[in-house]
Design a protein around this motif. Structure first.
Motif, mmCIF file in Angstrom:
data_model
loop_
_atom_site.group_PDB
_atom_site.id
_atom_site.type_symbol
_atom_site.label_atom_id
_atom_site.label_comp_id
_atom_site.label_asym_id
_atom_site.label_seq_id
_atom_site.Cartn_x
_atom_site.Cartn_y
_atom_site.Cartn_z
ATOM 1 N N VAL A 1 0.770 -1.347 -0.003
ATOM 2 C CA VAL A 1 0.173 -0.027 -0.132
ATOM 3 C C VAL A 1 1.016 1.286 -0.154
ATOM 4 O O VAL A 1 0.600 2.227 -0.630
ATOM 5 N N ASP A 2 1.939 1.460 0.643
ATOM 6 C CA ASP A 2 3.005 2.320 0.849
ATOM 7 C C ASP A 2 3.299 2.671 -0.805
ATOM 8 O O ASP A 2 3.406 3.746 -1.032
ATOM 9 N N TRP A 3 3.889 1.603 -1.313
ATOM 10 C CA TRP A 3 4.383 1.694 -2.652
ATOM 11 C C TRP A 3 3.166 2.247 -3.709
ATOM 12 O O TRP A 3 3.438 3.067 -4.361
ATOM 13 N N TYR A 4 1.971 1.446 -3.501
ATOM 14 C CA TYR A 4 1.259 2.053 -4.586
ATOM 15 C C TYR A 4 0.529 3.360 -4.443
ATOM 16 O O TYR A 4 0.526 4.048 -5.266
ATOM 17 N N LEU A 5 0.395 4.050 -2.964
ATOM 18 C CA LEU A 5 -0.020 5.361 -2.782
ATOM 19 C C LEU A 5 1.186 6.192 -3.409
ATOM 20 O O LEU A 5 0.772 7.437 -3.655
ATOM 21 N N SER A 6 2.305 5.679 -3.490
ATOM 22 C CA SER A 6 3.355 6.647 -3.843
ATOM 23 C C SER A 6 3.461 6.507 -5.588
ATOM 24 O O SER A 6 3.780 7.607 -6.009
ATOM 25 N N TYR A 7 2.994 5.344 -6.086
ATOM 26 C CA TYR A 7 3.133 5.201 -7.624
ATOM 27 C C TYR A 7 1.913 5.666 -8.358
ATOM 28 O O TYR A 7 1.924 6.128 -9.141
ATOM 29 N N ARG A 8 0.750 5.766 -7.653
ATOM 30 C CA ARG A 8 -0.609 6.004 -8.263
ATOM 31 C C ARG A 8 -0.703 7.490 -8.830
ATOM 32 O O ARG A 8 -1.204 7.665 -9.873
ATOM 33 N N PRO A 9 -0.037 8.763 -8.180
ATOM 34 C CA PRO A 9 0.045 9.707 -8.973
ATOM 35 C C PRO A 9 0.601 9.654 -10.252
ATOM 36 O O PRO A 9 0.238 10.313 -11.340
ATOM 37 N N GLU B 1 0.456 7.064 -12.113
ATOM 38 C CA GLU B 1 -0.662 6.496 -13.061
ATOM 39 C C GLU B 1 -1.621 7.327 -13.668
ATOM 40 O O GLU B 1 -2.127 7.528 -14.516
ATOM 41 N N GLN B 2 -2.057 8.410 -12.558
ATOM 42 C CA GLN B 2 -3.128 9.494 -12.907
ATOM 43 C C GLN B 2 -2.538 10.310 -14.102
ATOM 44 O O GLN B 2 -2.898 10.942 -14.867
ATOM 45 N N ALA B 3 -1.156 10.600 -13.710
ATOM 46 C CA ALA B 3 -0.614 11.662 -14.738
ATOM 47 C C ALA B 3 -0.498 11.151 -16.134
ATOM 48 O O ALA B 3 -0.741 11.576 -16.992
ATOM 49 N N ILE B 4 -0.368 9.561 -16.093
ATOM 50 C CA ILE B 4 -0.090 9.011 -17.420
ATOM 51 C C ILE B 4 -1.618 8.789 -17.974
ATOM 52 O O ILE B 4 -1.807 9.047 -19.255
ATOM 53 N N ALA B 5 -2.526 8.926 -17.257
ATOM 54 C CA ALA B 5 -3.958 8.578 -17.687
ATOM 55 C C ALA B 5 -4.499 9.927 -18.290
ATOM 56 O O ALA B 5 -5.185 10.002 -19.458
ATOM 57 N N CYS B 6 -3.979 10.876 -17.835
ATOM 58 C CA CYS B 6 -4.266 12.415 -18.135
ATOM 59 C C CYS B 6 -3.659 12.830 -19.587
ATOM 60 O O CYS B 6 -3.977 13.682 -20.159
#
Length: 342
Positions: free
Chosen positions: A327-335, A337-342
């Motif tokens: 979860v610690d990794w995911y929460l740091s990586y998720r932004p 992912e969001q930037a890529i999706a945009c």
């Protein structure tokens, strides 16, 4: 320094194995076909962690391409091969069977031929707990019969073990097969429960819980998996000659061949897994209870005694600690992912 070929280097386990080998000072030749079974960007992001390191070389190659695989072995003459590339996924094999024959059968033949022609010192390859299929006796032992797979994916992994034994017998190639049990952790696969559930919970979407949650899995943290793989590298299997009736143990052979389970040896109820993940995220999951899916098994539970005896393998990471790290990794990586999706 050893020259080590790691196939599937952009994959989940392949990335972590490559990273640790590089930290230990080895030269790693990574290959991957970067297919779109799941996020190609995630694979590229893993590679971005490896490529700045001076002893890492990467080639985008498909296992099924015979000419390219022959070139790879000829060009680099690896001393050790860690074969982790494969078409993964039990349910995906129901809709896309040819992807499994191309990668897991034809591709594995190309690995074996490369090892034969280069006289590789040790081939360590990924099998799967799915080979146990319809087996009911727990924990799963490498001494159990595995002739009743429940998916084509499982059947190809069993076929890999048979193919490896044949080449070990015919050409003396030391081959070690590892039956992985539900690996999870940072940089994990989006099609696996840990990532998939986390993404859904964070997005407010329901999660599909099969067999109404009445399932158990031997969730194994990635660092423990890497430790087991690397412990085995200097221990190429020897022919089993102590027992004249060696056929009573299908995990050994008169050839330099060995099969091991590599798991946590502590199966976890799926509903407890979800509860722990909820605690780590600080959010509740909406559960969509569903029936058992074709190809699924109710429980996986690894007997790891033989691997412990051989190299001292002993998993160290609890499910609570491992999920928090994910979860610690995911929460740091998720932004990202969001930037890529945009």
């Amino acid at each position: 320094m050893r020259r080590i070929l790691v196939t599937g280097a952009a994959g989940f386990i392949g990335y972590h194995v490559s990273h640790t080998l590089l930290q230990q000072g080895h030269a790693v030749i990574g290959m991957d076909n970067l297919n779109d079974y799941y996020s190609v960007q995630l694979k590229r992001d893993r590679l971005a962690q490896l490529q700045p390191q001076p002893n890492f070389t990467f080639h985008k190659i498909d296992l099924a391409n015979r000419a390219h695989m022959e070139w790879l072995f000829t060009a680099y003459q690896p001393e050790i091969v860690i074969h982790l590339a494969a078409q993964a996924g039990v349910r995906y094999s129901l809709q896309n069977p040819h992807a499994y024959t191309d990668s897991n059968l034809v591709g594995f033949l190309h690995i074996l031929e490369g090892c034969r022609n280069c006289q590789v010192e040790h081939l360590v390859y990924a099998s799967s707990s799915s080979v146990y299929g319809a087996n009911q006796k727990q924990p799963f032992s490498t001494q159990h019969n595995v002739d009743h797979p429940l998916s084509l994916y499982a059947a190809t992994k069993k076929a890999n073990e048979l193919m490896a034994h044949t080449y070990s017998h015919l050409y003396g190639i030391p081959c070690t097969g590892l039956r992985f049990f539900t690996v999870y952790g940072p940089w994990g696969r989006p099609d696996m429960a840990t990532y998939k559930f986390t993404e859904a919970i964070m997005s407010g979407r329901p999660i599909d819980v099969y067999n109404n949650g009445k399932m158990r899995r031997d969730f194994t943290y990635i660092d423990d998996i890497v430790d087991g793989v690397l412990r085995l590298l200097p221990h190429a299997p020897q022919p089993h000659t102590a027992d004249p009736d060696w056929t009573t143990d299908p995990s050994t052979s008169q050839a330099p061949f060995r099969i091991y389970n590599i798991g946590n040896n502590q199966p976890v109820d799926l509903l407890y897994f979800i509860e722990t993940l909820e605690d780590c995220l600080g959010r509740s999951a909406q559960k969509n209870l569903m029936p058992l899916q074709p190809g699924d098994v109710l429980e996986t539970y690894a007997d790891i005694d033989s691997l412990t005896e051989a190299v001292g393998f002993q998993p160290q990471t609890s499910i609570e600690e491992g999920l928090q790290r994910f979860v610690d990794w995911y929460l740091s990586y998720r932004p990202m992912e969001q930037a890529i999706a945009c």
